[in-house]
Design a protein around this motif. Structure first.
Motif, PDB file in Angstrom:
ATOM      1  N   PHE A   3      37.560 -36.967 -12.984  1.00 48.96           N
ATOM      2  CA  PHE A   3      38.655 -36.015 -13.468  1.00 48.96           C
ATOM      3  C   PHE A   3      38.144 -34.805 -13.191  1.00 48.96           C
ATOM      4  CE2 PHE A   3      38.955 -40.061 -15.869  1.00 48.96           C
ATOM      5  CZ  PHE A   3      40.353 -40.189 -15.674  1.00 48.96           C
ATOM      6  N   SER A   4      38.638 -33.942 -12.616  1.00 49.40           N
ATOM      7  CA  SER A   4      38.719 -32.791 -12.131  1.00 49.40           C
ATOM      8  C   SER A   4      39.789 -31.381 -12.607  1.00 49.40           C
ATOM      9  CB  SER A   4      38.617 -32.734 -10.625  1.00 49.40           C
ATOM     10  OG  SER A   4      39.559 -32.815 -10.156  1.00 49.40           O
ATOM     11  N   VAL A   5      39.509 -29.927 -12.797  1.00 51.22           N
ATOM     12  CA  VAL A   5      40.174 -29.347 -13.326  1.00 51.22           C
ATOM     13  C   VAL A   5      40.300 -28.326 -11.625  1.00 51.22           C
ATOM     14  CG1 VAL A   5      39.988 -27.058 -14.289  1.00 51.22           C
ATOM     15  CG2 VAL A   5      39.419 -29.459 -15.334  1.00 51.22           C
ATOM     16  N   THR A   6      41.116 -27.914 -11.330  1.00 50.16           N
ATOM     17  CA  THR A   6      40.513 -26.839 -10.658  1.00 50.16           C
ATOM     18  C   THR A   6      41.777 -25.087 -10.934  1.00 50.16           C
ATOM     19  OG1 THR A   6      41.178 -28.171  -8.526  1.00 50.16           O
ATOM     20  CG2 THR A   6      42.265 -25.990  -8.145  1.00 50.16           C
ATOM     21  N   ILE A 201      53.620 -36.909  -5.255  1.00 50.76           N
ATOM     22  CA  ILE A 201      52.759 -38.177  -4.363  1.00 50.76           C
ATOM     23  C   ILE A 201      52.548 -39.536  -5.389  1.00 50.76           C
ATOM     24  CG2 ILE A 201      49.777 -39.250  -3.926  1.00 50.76           C
ATOM     25  CD1 ILE A 201      49.392 -35.981  -3.414  1.00 50.76           C
ATOM     26  N   THR A 202      52.775 -40.535  -4.977  1.00 51.23           N
ATOM     27  CA  THR A 202      52.606 -42.064  -5.322  1.00 51.23           C
ATOM     28  C   THR A 202      51.457 -42.724  -5.323  1.00 51.23           C
ATOM     29  OG1 THR A 202      53.649 -43.354  -3.579  1.00 51.23           O
ATOM     30  CG2 THR A 202      55.386 -41.763  -5.222  1.00 51.23           C
ATOM     31  N   ALA A 203      51.185 -43.796  -6.229  1.00 57.10           N
ATOM     32  CA  ALA A 203      50.662 -44.895  -6.305  1.00 57.10           C
ATOM     33  C   ALA A 203      50.985 -45.462  -4.918  1.00 57.10           C
ATOM     34  CB  ALA A 203      50.612 -45.638  -7.240  1.00 57.10           C
ATOM     35  N   ASP A 204      51.603 -45.250  -3.951  1.00 61.36           N
ATOM     36  CA  ASP A 204      51.939 -46.001  -2.537  1.00 61.36           C
ATOM     37  C   ASP A 204      51.294 -45.141  -1.674  1.00 61.36           C
ATOM     38  OD1 ASP A 204      53.105 -48.517  -3.316  1.00 61.36           O
ATOM     39  OD2 ASP A 204      54.925 -47.772  -3.114  1.00 61.36           O
ATOM     40  N   ASP A 205      51.426 -44.044  -1.577  1.00 59.91           N
ATOM     41  CA  ASP A 205      50.903 -42.778  -0.883  1.00 59.91           C
ATOM     42  C   ASP A 205      49.542 -43.249  -1.092  1.00 59.91           C
ATOM     43  OD1 ASP A 205      52.834 -41.733  -0.013  1.00 59.91           O
ATOM     44  OD2 ASP A 205      52.899 -40.635  -1.938  1.00 59.91           O
ATOM     45  N   VAL A 219      43.865 -37.401  -5.802  1.00 58.36           N
ATOM     46  CA  VAL A 219      45.561 -36.741  -6.343  1.00 58.36           C
ATOM     47  C   VAL A 219      45.428 -35.625  -7.525  1.00 58.36           C
ATOM     48  CG1 VAL A 219      46.421 -38.626  -5.659  1.00 58.36           C
ATOM     49  CG2 VAL A 219      45.759 -38.567  -7.791  1.00 58.36           C
ATOM     50  N   SER A 220      46.854 -35.224  -7.718  1.00 64.99           N
ATOM     51  CA  SER A 220      47.395 -34.610  -9.246  1.00 64.99           C
ATOM     52  C   SER A 220      48.885 -34.771  -9.549  1.00 64.99           C
ATOM     53  CB  SER A 220      46.555 -32.806  -9.155  1.00 64.99           C
ATOM     54  OG  SER A 220      47.649 -32.534  -7.955  1.00 64.99           O
ATOM     55  N   GLY A 221      48.576 -34.184 -11.289  1.00 59.94           N
ATOM     56  CA  GLY A 221      49.625 -34.971 -10.981  1.00 59.94           C
ATOM     57  C   GLY A 221      50.049 -36.376 -11.002  1.00 59.94           C
ATOM     58  N   GLY A 222      51.416 -36.889 -11.984  1.00 59.59           N
ATOM     59  CA  GLY A 222      52.364 -37.614 -12.035  1.00 59.59           C
ATOM     60  C   GLY A 222      51.509 -39.138 -13.693  1.00 59.59           C
ATOM     61  N   GLY A 236      43.262 -34.861 -10.824  1.00 60.85           N
ATOM     62  CA  GLY A 236      42.483 -33.688 -10.863  1.00 60.85           C
ATOM     63  C   GLY A 236      43.530 -32.818 -12.073  1.00 60.85           C
ATOM     64  N   GLN A 237      43.507 -31.750 -12.368  1.00 58.98           N
ATOM     65  CA  GLN A 237      44.218 -31.009 -13.221  1.00 58.98           C
ATOM     66  C   GLN A 237      44.616 -29.632 -12.766  1.00 58.98           C
ATOM     67  OE1 GLN A 237      44.859 -31.519 -17.478  1.00 58.98           O
ATOM     68  NE2 GLN A 237      45.779 -29.017 -17.428  1.00 58.98           N
TER      69      GLN A 237
END
Length: 258
Positions: A3-6, A201-205, A219-222, A236-237
């Protein structure tokens, strides 16, 4: 999954000293990385001060021991690739091998891009990445490209990490050239859709990128759980520019618990 922060190096508390303090808070709160957006003028808004992210990364490196640091992303065509190569190596040593180099073509509307077209920026990005990779080898480099030329030059300082500092590719993952670039290098920190009309972005992506041969996917979100199940390496957040205490409150809440 890690997990990351941007954040952007912009505004109150986001100067080198403030970002060193934020990096310590990120590390102490259980996150795995703090990444910086790379702007000279943050998103074209000159009303708030923007600080050089590479100087900030140096401050973050000496303030921490565990978390990864890096850019997501550096607009490589705005820089001389040999200068980026040398700076990244220095940061990799300063951080004891925790540097990540995220790259993209940058914003064609950026005044510091000199009005270059996306096609030209993409060509410069690909040539620049090839040059950086070869310069990191410590060997003599001779290169003749459309945009860059070197004749028998050498950077003898080599990265701590093997085989190289991880290179993550940004950009629109729906663009075939971006997709090919992701598979050529070490990971994806790409978004989906145009910046004017972004898509989630989805898990399928994630599954699709990994099936094609991507090594790491950020990825981020979701829903982090769904991305973890799909095999994403990082979630990432992004924290928008805001006050110091507001930022710290988000960071100190810690990463998602799976």
């Amino acid at each position: 999954m890690k997990f990351s922060v941007t954040v952007g190096a912009v505004g109150d508390g986001r100067d080198p000293r403030g970002l060193a303090e934020l990096a310590r808070a990120v590390e102490d709160s259980g996150w795995d990385a703090l990444f910086l957006e790379d702007y000279l003028v943050y998103q074209g808004d000159a009303s708030r001060p923007t600080y050089d992210p590479w100087i900030c990364l140096a401050a973050m490196a000496v303030a921490t021991e565990r978390i990864r640091i890096g850019t997501t992303v550096t607009p490589l065509p705005r820089r001389r690739p040999w200068k980026v190569a040398a700076e990244a190596v220095a940061l990799d040593h300063l951080s004891d091998g925790r540097m990540v180099l995220g790259v993209g073509i940058g914003d064609p509307g950026d005044p510091f891009m000199e009005g270059k077209s996306p096609k030209v920026l993409a060509e410069m990005l690909d040539e620049g990445l090839e040059l950086i990779d070869r310069l990191w080898s410590g060997e003599l480099v001779t290169f003749t490209g459309k945009h860059y030329r070197l004749e028998g030059v050498q950077l003898t300082a080599r990265p701590v990490q093997e085989p190289r500092i991880p290179v993550w590719v940004g950009g629109n993952m729906l663009v075939p050239a971006v997709r090919r670039r992701i598979l050529r290098w070490d990971g994806s920190c790409a978004y989906k859709g145009s910046t004017d009309a972004p898509q989630r972005i989805t898990a399928d992506d994630v599954l699709s990128l990994l099936a094609d041969g991507a090594r790491e996917v950020k990825v981020s979100g979701g829903e982090p759980e769904a991305f973890a199940e799909a095999g994403a390496s990082w979630w990432g957040q992004w924290i928008a520019p805001m006050g110091v205490e507001e930022t710290l409150a988000i960071v100190r809440h810690g990463p998602p618990r799976l």
